[in-house]
Design an enzyme around this catalytic site. Structure first.
Site, short mmCIF file in Angstrom:
data_model
loop_
_atom_site.label_atom_id
_atom_site.label_comp_id
_atom_site.label_asym_id
_atom_site.label_seq_id
_atom_site.Cartn_x
_atom_site.Cartn_y
_atom_site.Cartn_z
N TRP A 111 0.84 21.55 -23.64
CA TRP A 111 1.58 21.40 -22.71
C TRP A 111 2.68 19.94 -23.30
CZ3 TRP A 111 2.15 16.19 -20.47
CH2 TRP A 111 3.04 16.26 -19.25
N HIS A 112 1.94 19.25 -23.99
CA HIS A 112 2.71 17.85 -24.70
C HIS A 112 3.64 18.15 -25.62
CE1 HIS A 112 -0.74 15.88 -22.61
NE2 HIS A 112 -0.03 14.66 -22.96
N GLY A 113 3.45 19.08 -26.32
CA GLY A 113 4.43 19.73 -27.38
C GLY A 113 4.23 20.72 -28.08
N SER B 221 -3.55 21.43 -22.40
CA SER B 221 -3.11 20.23 -22.28
C SER B 221 -2.39 19.63 -23.58
CB SER B 221 -4.17 19.16 -22.11
OG SER B 221 -3.85 17.96 -22.28
N PHE C 52 8.42 15.17 -23.32
CA PHE C 52 7.48 16.41 -22.88
C PHE C 52 8.05 17.20 -21.86
CE2 PHE C 52 4.22 13.22 -24.85
CZ PHE C 52 4.77 13.31 -26.18
#
Lengths: 470, 313
Positions: free
Chosen positions: A326-328, A323, A470
């Site tokens: 995935w955001h950055g 997670s 994102f």
């Protein structure tokens, strides 16, 4: 973006044209929405629709192949198909978003600072992570035989590129969206359209009055945290927690509202996350479409909770590290995910995620959860781990007064309205209804009042949505 | 569907009416404000009569002591510097001032910031309430953002983020409203001590930043000079920085001034100021003591320009 002046001018035209096409011509309506979605995406950057098209075509073909082999191929052969399909689908995301991060990490690990591996340095297409996850979820659903592959490319392309949700979600499920795109008689539904418009109005208030205004304070203090007192740094971190909530939940409301106004039901994304009593609860209320995606496509395939305790803790940690990533493409996001994962492991270990306290106990748990989430956001916001650690350190060590900015004055009314509405919805769900009041006068006065606050306190310089990055 | 559109039109009509009525209340309220930042803007835009005008950003506001300028040059003086703003606001304000009065001397503090690309609409925010009062302002807003004239159709939008002000003013009698300059005539001295924490090392050691020149600002710099004409003594000044090297390459400004026959003085790396902690509060702003010394230098410059103008005549 929904908060841009151009969109506010263009959307009524789109809305009118859409409903001018008779509802029985479902293909024409879908084609119209697809052209609108690609045009809007093209408007940001002429090259980005290529990435969108690539992900669409790869996953469309992969799903048809997987579905076609469903009866004839052995399970392990189909497993290879899904693995290859996912690898190809994720490839644009992996290359565009993570190449520079991987190269810079390799450089810092293995070189003495003299060698530097050149990265791609490309602009990441808006919403790339969102539509990639949405498309990958669809392929996995076809593989698991939850839905048959969608053979109509028009419907499938619209599912991946549908403009209300392309920028920052919600990450919709094919099981819910594709039947809606196929539906033959999408008639004008007055209640649904009005309910959608109300969501757009409230989302706009959250974005332009609360998020963008708080953002001005946050962006003054946090990048220069070394110049501010500890209390100011802490205030800025709380302001950021509210900013990111108002920004992303505001965006989601607008996306869902615009979807509703076109008679579509998108996935829910927020449910007053700062009233969570634990980090586990927080993830049931924050970015719900992502957390359920991670649950269904990462956590459960890893074994979920139907395994040993140690393995379960490992599964939670891995899910939240994914997670974070995935955001950055930055270690700050990985650490942010790690904090959330670790906190949930601790909660599970102590059995805290299940207890339902009331009164003061609940208030205490809400406060503790908010503080943990708030400190984790510092990692999310800062550009490096060392800056995040120093900023948090400064909150506890640097004396001095509070830096006050007039931006806080201007967001005060909007912020107070947001907090009061969330309190009312959380604790008194059937009372204090203004937008849904049974008297038309109360409803209309409420709409006009919200519009007044937007006109007087809103930021109209079209600030980007945080999650669009994102 | 018909029900929806009828209600939508009715709501739209209510919105327009509400905007008109409340916008008119704000018009009246603002025109009666004589104190604070709105009072300052009202004075600048409606009643300014000073002979010497100082334009620029926060560096102008904190660096030019109006009392020294007016005592030394024998003319009244007002400092129109504004935090975070540059030539676009200066042009707009000059247009408003020129509606009533033409200054004799204009000092324009300038640095790379003034012609670099930045959020231009934020810079001219203070002019929104006066949008319909000078035709040049509508052109300025349109040039900055072509959607602004449409937004300005809303009267409330003109008062966006300007409403947290003195409510008592609304009830003042219009005949009693008289705009006055503030005590220091726009000058805002900083009395704090130098804070080494506010020094950015990159600005001391790093390369001189290259300008990402905003062509719109260059256009408005030219318009600013053109509307002053030959009879106003105009001086462009790059005031001092604490840092040991020039913060901006000013050759573009120098060329501009030469082309327009305007005096230009560059104090960016004047040795009297560089690294002199007793004269600054941070890397870019002089304190009250530094401003006093610097203003005296500007006085000499303006005096020489007035003299040379007399000789030429």
């Amino acid at each position: 973006m929904f908060n841009s002046f151009i969109f506010i001018l263009v959307y009524p035209v789109l809305f009118l044209l859409y409903y001018l096409i008779p509802s029985r011509f479902v293909t024409a309506r879908n084609a119209f929405l697809l052209v609108a979605s690609y045009t809007i995406y093209f408007y940001w950057n002429a090259g980005w629709p290529l990435a969108l098209l690539l992900v669409t075509l790869i996953t469309h073909v992969a799903a048809i192949v997987i579905d076609g082999r469903a009866k004839t191929w052995a399970t392990h052969n189909r497993k290879w198909l899904i693995v290859i399909g996912i690898i190809f689908a994720v490839l644009p995301l992996a290359v565009i978003k993570y190449t520079d991060f991987i190269l810079s990490t390799i450089t810092s690990l293995f070189s003495n600072g003299e060698t530097h591996l050149a990265g791609l340095n490309w602009a990441i297409p808006i919403g790339l992570s969102f539509f990639t996850f949405q498309a990958v979820g669809y392929v996995v659903d076809v593989y698991k035989k939850k839905i048959p592959a969608e053979r109509n490319l028009l419907n499938y392309s619209l599912f991946v590129s549908f403009f209300p949700s392309i920028v920052a979600g919600p990450i919709n499920r094919a099981t819910s969206m594709l039947p809606q795109f196929r539906e033959n008689n999408r008639r004008f539904d007055y209640d649904k359209v009005v309910s959608g418009m109300k969501m757009v109005l409230w989302g706009l208030l959250m974005k332009v009055v609360v998020a963008d205004r708080l953002g001005m304070y946050v962006d003054t203090v946090m990048p220069q945290y070394m110049n501010y007192s500890g209390i100011t740094c802490f205030l800025a971190s709380v302001a950021y927690s509210m900013q990111i909530y108002a920004d992303f939940a505001g965006y989601s409301l607008m996306a869902i509202g615009i979807g509703k106004s076109l008679s579509f039901d998108l996935a829910e994304n927020f449910c007053r996350p700062y009233f969570s009593i634990s980090i586990t609860d927080f993830w049931h209320r924050w970015h719900i479409s992502l957390s359920t995606w991670l649950r269904d496509y990462i956590y459960i395939p890893l074994g979920g909770s139907r395994c040993s305790k140690a393995r379960n803790y490992f599964n939670i940690l891995v899910t939240f590290l994914v997670s974070g990533l995935w955001h950055g493409a930055n270690w700050t996001f990985v650490l942010w995910g790690g904090i959330h994962g670790a906190a949930q492991v601790v909660e599970k270990w102590l059995g805290l995620q299940k207890s339902q306290r009331k009164g003061l106990g609940r208030l205490l748990r809400i406060t503790v959860t908010f503080i943990v989430v708030n400190f984790a956001w510092v990692f999310f916001k800062m550009s490096s781990v060392s800056d995040a650690v120093s900023c948090i350190g400064r909150m506890f060590t640097a004396g001095g007064g509070v830096f006050y900015s007039s931006q806080l004055d201007y967001c005060f009314v909007g912020l107070a309205m947001l907090i009061l509405k969330d309190i009312a919805d959380e604790f008194y769900p059937s009372r204090f209804k203004f937008f849904d009041n049974r008297y038309i006068v109360v409803r209309w006065v409420s709409y006009l009042f919200v519009l007044l606050i937007i006109m007087l306190s809103g930021v109209f310089t079209q600030g980007n949505f945080i999650y669009a990055n994102f | 569907m018909k029900k929806f559109f009828v209600k939508a039109l009715l709501f739209l009509a209510l919105m327009v009416a509400g905007d008109f009525v409340l916008g008119s209340v704000f018009d009246m309220w603002f025109s009666k404000m004589t104190d604070g930042s709105v009072g300052r803007n009202n004075y600048i835009c409606n009643s300014m009569t000073e002979d010497i005008l100082v334009f620029g950003s926060s560096r102008a506001r904190h660096h030019y002591d109006t009392k020294i300028l007016s005592d030394s040059l024998g003319m009244s003086c007002y400092n129109l510097g504004q935090d975070g703003c540059g030539i676009l606001l200066s042009y707009g304000r000059l247009m408003m001032v020129m509606n009533n009065h033409k200054p004799k001397v204009v000092i324009c503090d300038i640095s790379g910031y003034d012609i670099e690309k930045s959020d231009n609409i934020v810079q001219i925010h203070a002019l929104k309430p006066y949008y319909s009062k000078a035709p040049e302002l509508s052109t300025l807003f349109h040039d900055v953002d072509s959607t602004e004239p449409i937004k300005m159709m809303s009267r409330l939008y003109r008062y966006n983020t300007d409403y947290v002000h003195n409510p008592k003013a609304l009830f003042k009698s219009a005949s009693k409203v008289k705009y006055k300059p503030d005590k220091l005539f726009g000058y805002k001295p900083i009395k704090e001590k130098f804070d080494p924490m506010k020094i950015r090392k990159s600005r001391e050691d790093g390369p001189v930043p290259e300008w990402n020149v905003d062509s719109l600002k260059i256009t408005y710099l030219q318009r600013f000079v053109d509307c002053l004409g030959d009879d106003v003594v105009t001086v462009f000044v790059a005031s001092p920085f604490w840092y040991g090297r020039k913060q901006y390459d000013v050759s573009l400004i120098e060329d501009f001034c030469k082309k327009n026959n305007i005096a230009f003085a560059d104090f960016q790396s004047d040795t009297l100021f560089v690294h002199n902690n007793s004269l600054f509060v941070d890397g870019t702003h002089l304190n009250v003591h530094g401003a006093e010394i610097f203003t005296n230098k500007v006085v000499d410059l303006v005096k020489s320009q007035i003299e040379s103008r007399k000789l030429t005549k």
